[in-house]
Enzyme design. Structure first.
Site, mmCIF file in Angstrom:
data_model
loop_
_atom_site.group_PDB
_atom_site.id
_atom_site.type_symbol
_atom_site.label_atom_id
_atom_site.label_comp_id
_atom_site.label_asym_id
_atom_site.label_seq_id
_atom_site.Cartn_x
_atom_site.Cartn_y
_atom_site.Cartn_z
ATOM 1 C CG LEU A 155 -2.004 1.028 1.057
ATOM 2 C CD1 LEU A 155 -3.187 0.542 0.144
ATOM 3 C CD2 LEU A 155 -2.737 0.874 2.582
ATOM 4 N N GLY A 156 1.728 1.486 -1.130
ATOM 5 C CA GLY A 156 2.473 2.411 -1.352
ATOM 6 C C GLY A 156 1.642 3.426 -2.027
ATOM 7 C CB ILE A 158 0.895 2.214 -7.366
ATOM 8 C CG1 ILE A 158 2.089 3.373 -8.120
ATOM 9 C CG2 ILE A 158 0.291 1.768 -8.246
ATOM 10 C CD1 ILE A 158 3.296 2.195 -8.970
ATOM 11 N NE ARG A 178 9.222 -3.741 3.883
ATOM 12 C CZ ARG A 178 10.045 -3.172 3.222
ATOM 13 N NH1 ARG A 178 11.336 -3.487 3.186
ATOM 14 N NH2 ARG A 178 9.786 -1.613 2.738
ATOM 15 N NE ARG A 235 10.235 -3.877 -11.860
ATOM 16 C CZ ARG A 235 9.426 -2.573 -12.428
ATOM 17 N NH1 ARG A 235 8.218 -2.703 -12.575
ATOM 18 N NH2 ARG A 235 9.929 -1.455 -12.366
ATOM 19 C CG ASP A 259 1.254 -4.173 -16.945
ATOM 20 O OD1 ASP A 259 1.043 -4.377 -18.022
ATOM 21 O OD2 ASP A 259 1.924 -3.173 -16.177
ATOM 22 C CD GLU A 264 8.116 -7.504 -17.438
ATOM 23 O OE1 GLU A 264 8.588 -6.299 -18.185
ATOM 24 O OE2 GLU A 264 7.436 -7.583 -16.897
ATOM 25 C CG HIS A 282 6.060 -3.685 -17.688
ATOM 26 N ND1 HIS A 282 7.309 -4.062 -17.146
ATOM 27 C CD2 HIS A 282 5.762 -2.558 -17.067
ATOM 28 C CE1 HIS A 282 7.614 -3.413 -16.182
ATOM 29 N NE2 HIS A 282 6.830 -2.420 -15.983
HETATM 30 P P1 NAP Z 1 6.228 2.584 -2.935
HETATM 31 O O1 NAP Z 1 5.328 3.844 -2.838
HETATM 32 O O2 NAP Z 1 7.544 2.533 -2.667
HETATM 33 O O3 NAP Z 1 5.144 1.584 -2.059
HETATM 34 C C1 NAP Z 1 5.967 0.199 -2.200
HETATM 35 C C2 NAP Z 1 4.866 -0.490 -1.105
HETATM 36 O O4 NAP Z 1 5.282 -1.774 -0.880
HETATM 37 C C3 NAP Z 1 5.059 0.064 0.310
HETATM 38 O O5 NAP Z 1 3.642 0.435 1.036
HETATM 39 C C4 NAP Z 1 5.675 -1.036 1.081
HETATM 40 O O6 NAP Z 1 5.352 -0.951 2.536
HETATM 41 C C5 NAP Z 1 5.598 -2.281 0.554
HETATM 42 N N1 NAP Z 1 6.578 -3.252 0.426
HETATM 43 C C6 NAP Z 1 7.835 -2.765 0.118
HETATM 44 N N2 NAP Z 1 8.784 -3.882 0.562
HETATM 45 C C7 NAP Z 1 7.981 -4.640 0.832
HETATM 46 C C8 NAP Z 1 7.910 -6.406 1.114
HETATM 47 N N3 NAP Z 1 9.329 -6.886 1.348
HETATM 48 N N4 NAP Z 1 6.923 -7.222 1.473
HETATM 49 C C9 NAP Z 1 5.780 -6.451 1.814
HETATM 50 N N5 NAP Z 1 5.565 -4.840 1.211
HETATM 51 C C10 NAP Z 1 6.568 -4.474 1.048
HETATM 52 O O7 NAP Z 1 6.105 1.945 -4.317
HETATM 53 P P2 NAP Z 1 5.185 2.544 -5.623
HETATM 54 O O8 NAP Z 1 5.614 3.809 -6.289
HETATM 55 O O9 NAP Z 1 3.823 2.336 -5.308
HETATM 56 O O10 NAP Z 1 5.681 1.457 -6.812
HETATM 57 C C11 NAP Z 1 5.666 0.070 -6.328
HETATM 58 C C12 NAP Z 1 6.119 -0.943 -7.608
HETATM 59 O O11 NAP Z 1 5.315 -1.043 -8.381
HETATM 60 C C13 NAP Z 1 7.487 -0.560 -8.195
HETATM 61 O O12 NAP Z 1 8.582 -0.440 -7.344
HETATM 62 C C14 NAP Z 1 7.427 -1.194 -9.435
HETATM 63 O O13 NAP Z 1 8.258 -2.375 -9.260
HETATM 64 C C15 NAP Z 1 6.081 -1.582 -9.714
HETATM 65 N N6 NAP Z 1 5.610 -0.521 -10.876
HETATM 66 C C16 NAP Z 1 4.923 -1.193 -11.913
HETATM 67 C C17 NAP Z 1 4.527 -0.576 -12.982
HETATM 68 C C18 NAP Z 1 3.777 -1.247 -14.213
HETATM 69 O O14 NAP Z 1 3.976 -0.621 -15.313
HETATM 70 N N7 NAP Z 1 3.335 -2.330 -14.068
HETATM 71 C C19 NAP Z 1 4.629 0.848 -12.903
HETATM 72 C C20 NAP Z 1 5.260 1.555 -11.977
HETATM 73 C C21 NAP Z 1 5.541 0.608 -10.861
HETATM 74 P P3 NAP Z 1 6.161 -1.388 3.605
HETATM 75 O O15 NAP Z 1 7.482 -0.362 3.699
HETATM 76 O O16 NAP Z 1 5.333 -1.116 5.043
HETATM 77 O O17 NAP Z 1 6.365 -2.929 3.630
HETATM 78 C C1 8YV Z 2 7.831 1.163 -16.809
HETATM 79 C C2 8YV Z 2 7.698 0.499 -14.396
HETATM 80 O O1 8YV Z 2 7.356 0.207 -17.443
HETATM 81 O O2 8YV Z 2 8.035 2.787 -13.133
HETATM 82 C C3 8YV Z 2 7.965 1.411 -13.066
HETATM 83 O O3 8YV Z 2 8.675 0.817 -12.356
HETATM 84 O O4 8YV Z 2 7.658 -0.561 -14.247
HETATM 85 C C4 8YV Z 2 7.018 1.284 -15.367
HETATM 86 O O5 8YV Z 2 6.741 2.535 -15.226
HETATM 87 C C5 8YV Z 2 9.341 1.100 -16.945
HETATM 88 O O6 8YV Z 2 9.819 1.868 -15.790
HETATM 89 C C6 8YV Z 2 9.651 1.600 -18.105
HETATM 90 O O7 8YV Z 2 10.926 1.451 -18.431
#
Ligand code: NAP
Ligand code: 8YV
Length: 324
Positions: A155-156, A158, A178, A235, A259, A264, A282
């Site tokens: 719950l960060g 996103i 955590r 991921r 996604d 990948e 993705h």
């Molecule tokens: P964020 O604000 O840092 O939030 C991450 C959340 O995950 C935090 O609430 C954290 O809470 C929790 N967390 C971290 N490590 C953990 C663990 N070991 N076990 C359980 N919970 C854990 O990050 P965000 O900006 O929301 O982005 C999250 C991730 O989404 C990115 O790192 C990226 O991999 C992915 N993403 C994917 C796409 C896509 O295109 N599909 C796009 C953007 C991002 P705690 O600290 O309390 O554990």
């Molecule tokens: C993008 C992402 O696909 O921000 C991330 O962590 O997974 C996506 O926004 C990627 O970073 C673009 O290369």
């Protein structure tokens, strides 16, 4: 950058993989740019002070850093930075930045689309229509989102944007991370297994890397149960893909919307054969507007650093390396 003699010298940067045209154009008008996917001579690499990294480039670690003796900062095009060997970067004293915040709403929109598309079987329904099958019968009734309890794993930034949207869907929400978050009223579960037991949808949006590898394993999928839906936008490494294929094939869970994948852009044939999975390439942040905003944030981090100002969004592991 102005030298003591008064000449303007542009910092040299290495771009690890192709970026959107608008981002490349701004980089080129601001810095001297080297493209890693073209041959870059060692004497040019020796002058490189910044890197524009992205998940599309492998090998951002020790061996590459050894060829970049002047490197100071890695600005990642993306919020997740598991593509960078962060321990090696810290050892080298490199600042790493990401694009935190700028893509939250876009990725949350896509997550809701994937959730609804998976539960209401939208891809299959469209394939049914295009195949002309509607002429001879109705599309089968789908499962529903009604009455579901949704567990958000991570719950960060996103995850919260996803939860805000879900609040309008009249579903129950719970979460795992955590830490319990004091400002959050949704129930917190100290383990992902306990969350899966209490819910029938898991939306996974944690960072990738060693600490979350296979967080979603066979036991979690079994706990989610035969009416369970897994949505992974984090991921591929976070989900045990073989266990997921088995769970989809055996009816251990109902369906999955993905996604992201372990390797990948390769998606295993076994997953491609799962008719109860919705598979996206993705595209969470992949709109023109949001990718341009990510590129600008990446550039703003580089510009701030080379102007002697603190970068905007340093990742937690490298904040202690910042002056002051
Ligand atoms: P964020 O604000 O840092 O939030 C991450 C959340 O995950 C935090 O609430 C954290 O809470 C929790 N967390 C971290 N490590 C953990 C663990 N070991 N076990 C359980 N919970 C854990 O990050 P965000 O900006 O929301 O982005 C999250 C991730 O989404 C990115 O790192 C990226 O991999 C992915 N993403 C994917 C796409 C896509 O295109 N599909 C796009 C953007 C991002 P705690 O600290 O309390 O554990
Ligand atoms: C993008 C992402 O696909 O921000 C991330 O962590 O997974 C996506 O926004 C990627 O970073 C673009 O290369």
């Amino acid at each position: 950058m102005i030298t003591p003699g008064g000449a303007t010298v542009r910092p040299e940067i290495l771009v690890a993989a192709p970026l959107p045209a608008v981002t490349m154009a701004t980089l080129e008008s601001t810095f001297t740019v080297h493209r890693w996917w073209e041959a870059v001579p060692d004497e040019a690499l020796a002058r490189v002070r910044g890197m524009a990294a992205s998940t599309l480039a492998d090998g951002i670690g020790e061996a590459l850093f050894a060829r970049l003796p002047a490197l100071e900062i890695i600005a990642n095009f993306g919020v997740g930075y598991d593509n960078v060997d962060i321990a090696a970067a810290v050892r080298r004293g490199l600042i790493v930045t990401n694009t935190a915040g700028v893509l939250d709403e876009e990725v949350a929109d896509l997550t809701l689309a994937l959730l609804l598309g998976t539960v209401r079987r939208l891809s299959a329904a469209e394939r049914f229509l295009r195949a002309g099958a509607w002429e001879t019968g109705s599309f089968p009734l789908s499962p529903t989102l009604r009455g579901r309890r949704i567990g958000i794993v991570g719950l960060g930034g996103i995850g919260k944007a996803v939860a805000r949207r879900l609040a309008g869907f009249a579903v129950d929400i719970a979460y795992h991370g955590r830490h319990a978050q004091p400002d959050v009223t949704w129930p917190w579960y100290p383990s992902v297994h306990a969350l899966a037991t209490a819910c029938d949808v898991l939306i996974v949006i944690v960072p990738g890397g060693a600490t979350t590898r296979h967080l979603i394993d066979a036991a979690v999928l079994a706990a989610l149960g035969p009416d369970g839906v897994l949505i992974n936008v984090s991921r591929g490494s976070v989900v045990d893909e073989s266990a997921l294929v088995a769970a989809l094939d055996n009816g251990t869970i109902l369906a999955a919307g993905l996604d992201v994948y372990a390797d990948e852009p390769h998606v295993p044939d076994a997953l491609l054969r799962c008719t109860n999975a919705v598979l996206l390439p993705h595209i969470g942040s992949a709109s023109v507007v949001t990718r341009a905003a990510m590129g600008q944030m990446m550039i703003d981090n580089l510009v701030a650093w080379f102007a002697g100002r603190p970068p905007l969004t340093p990742v937690p592991e490298t904040r202690h390396l910042l002056p002051g």
